[in-house]
Design a protein around this motif. Structure first.
Motif, PDB file in Angstrom:
ATOM      1  N   SER A 134      29.555  -1.621 -61.712  1.00 34.15           N
ATOM      2  CA  SER A 134      31.283  -1.127 -61.213  1.00 34.15           C
ATOM      3  C   SER A 134      31.134  -0.238 -59.909  1.00 34.15           C
ATOM      4  O   SER A 134      32.408  -0.271 -58.869  1.00 34.15           O
ATOM      5  N   ARG A 135      30.041   0.617 -60.271  1.00 34.38           N
ATOM      6  CA  ARG A 135      30.028   1.254 -58.606  1.00 34.38           C
ATOM      7  C   ARG A 135      30.207   0.874 -57.901  1.00 34.38           C
ATOM      8  O   ARG A 135      30.187   1.743 -56.375  1.00 34.38           O
ATOM      9  N   GLY A 177      33.058  -9.110 -59.830  1.00 34.50           N
ATOM     10  CA  GLY A 177      32.192  -7.590 -60.329  1.00 34.50           C
ATOM     11  C   GLY A 177      31.337  -7.799 -60.876  1.00 34.50           C
ATOM     12  O   GLY A 177      30.320  -6.633 -60.356  1.00 34.50           O
ATOM     13  N   ARG A 178      30.155  -8.678 -60.989  1.00 37.74           N
ATOM     14  CA  ARG A 178      29.501  -8.762 -61.694  1.00 37.74           C
ATOM     15  C   ARG A 178      28.510 -10.185 -60.874  1.00 37.74           C
ATOM     16  O   ARG A 178      27.709 -10.671 -60.932  1.00 37.74           O
ATOM     17  N   HIS A 221      30.295  -2.201 -57.384  1.00 34.23           N
ATOM     18  CA  HIS A 221      30.792  -2.964 -57.043  1.00 34.23           C
ATOM     19  C   HIS A 221      32.220  -2.329 -56.288  1.00 34.23           C
ATOM     20  O   HIS A 221      32.780  -3.442 -54.902  1.00 34.23           O
ATOM     21  N   GLU A 222      32.490  -0.784 -56.171  1.00 35.81           N
ATOM     22  CA  GLU A 222      33.608  -0.400 -55.421  1.00 35.81           C
ATOM     23  C   GLU A 222      33.835  -0.985 -53.800  1.00 35.81           C
ATOM     24  O   GLU A 222      32.844  -0.842 -53.495  1.00 35.81           O
ATOM     25  N   ASP A 224      36.967 -13.538 -62.159  1.00 43.27           N
ATOM     26  CA  ASP A 224      36.749 -12.145 -63.414  1.00 43.27           C
ATOM     27  C   ASP A 224      35.221 -11.479 -63.102  1.00 43.27           C
ATOM     28  O   ASP A 224      35.137 -10.325 -63.329  1.00 43.27           O
ATOM     29  N   ASP A 229      27.062  -1.943 -67.210  1.00 42.60           N
ATOM     30  CA  ASP A 229      28.777  -2.351 -66.266  1.00 42.60           C
ATOM     31  C   ASP A 229      29.089  -0.826 -65.634  1.00 42.60           C
ATOM     32  O   ASP A 229      29.637  -1.085 -64.807  1.00 42.60           O
ATOM     33  N   ALA A 230      28.846   0.058 -65.910  1.00 43.90           N
ATOM     34  CA  ALA A 230      29.297   1.356 -65.600  1.00 43.90           C
ATOM     35  C   ALA A 230      28.827   1.371 -63.987  1.00 43.90           C
ATOM     36  O   ALA A 230      29.143   1.777 -63.016  1.00 43.90           O
TER      37      ALA A 230
END
Length: 167
Positions: A115-116, A86-87, A118-119, A83, A111-112
């Motif tokens: 997330s971008r 992504g970070r 990590h896409e 988990d 975080d947002a």
């Protein structure tokens, strides 16, 4: 070295953050003499009180961002705690993705933004060795190697802080 350089860059820019380093090998060891000397003389960063720490699952769970110097570091984090993938980025990958992405805006959370970045990534992206994503480890090398590594990390950290700072 990366912890000290990143902390200094963030403080200079007035960006509040908690920066801590940890690894997979040793615990309680002081920074190397060459590392202490290079950071003190070239960057005015004091590593005298630094001690290595082993990375613990709780540290990973609590971290907003995990930055490794090598792909194998990110792979180990993702293998132990999927988990967290992504970070978790290598410093080079994070900078590359940050510079390729649209700038982080003042209303975008970390975080947002992560997330971008990590896409499009998959765990396979950190399998194996890639000199393109690794910062060379100077442990056991001469003073000149420490200087080259510190310069590379400093340049990457400066670029990262530029990307993280909202415009």
């Amino acid at each position: 070295m990366a912890e000290g350089l990143l902390r200094q860059r963030l403080e200079t820019r007035g960006i509040p953050a908690h920066v801590h380093s940890a690894g997979f090998a040793t615990h309680g060891e002081p920074a190397s003499a060459h590392g202490i000397d290079v950071l003190h003389h070239d960057y005015r960063v004091d590593l005298h009180g630094h001690r290595s720490r082993r990375l613990k699952p709780k540290m990973v769970a609590e971290a907003d961002l995990i930055v490794g110097m090598a792909r194998r570091h990110v792979f180990e984090v993702a293998r132990e705690q999927p988990d967290a993938f992504g970070r978790a980025f290598t410093l080079k990958e994070l900078v590359r993705r940050a510079e390729a992405a649209d700038a982080r805006t003042p209303d975008e959370s970390l975080d947002a933004w992560l997330s971008r970045l990590h896409e499009g990534r998959s765990p396979g992206d950190v399998w194996g060795e890639s000199p393109d994503d690794d910062v060379e480890d100077p442990i056991g090398q001469d003073y000149a190697m420490y200087r080259r590594t510190a310069a590379e990390i400093d340049s990457l950290v400066e670029r990262l802080v530029d990307a993280v700072a909202t415009r």
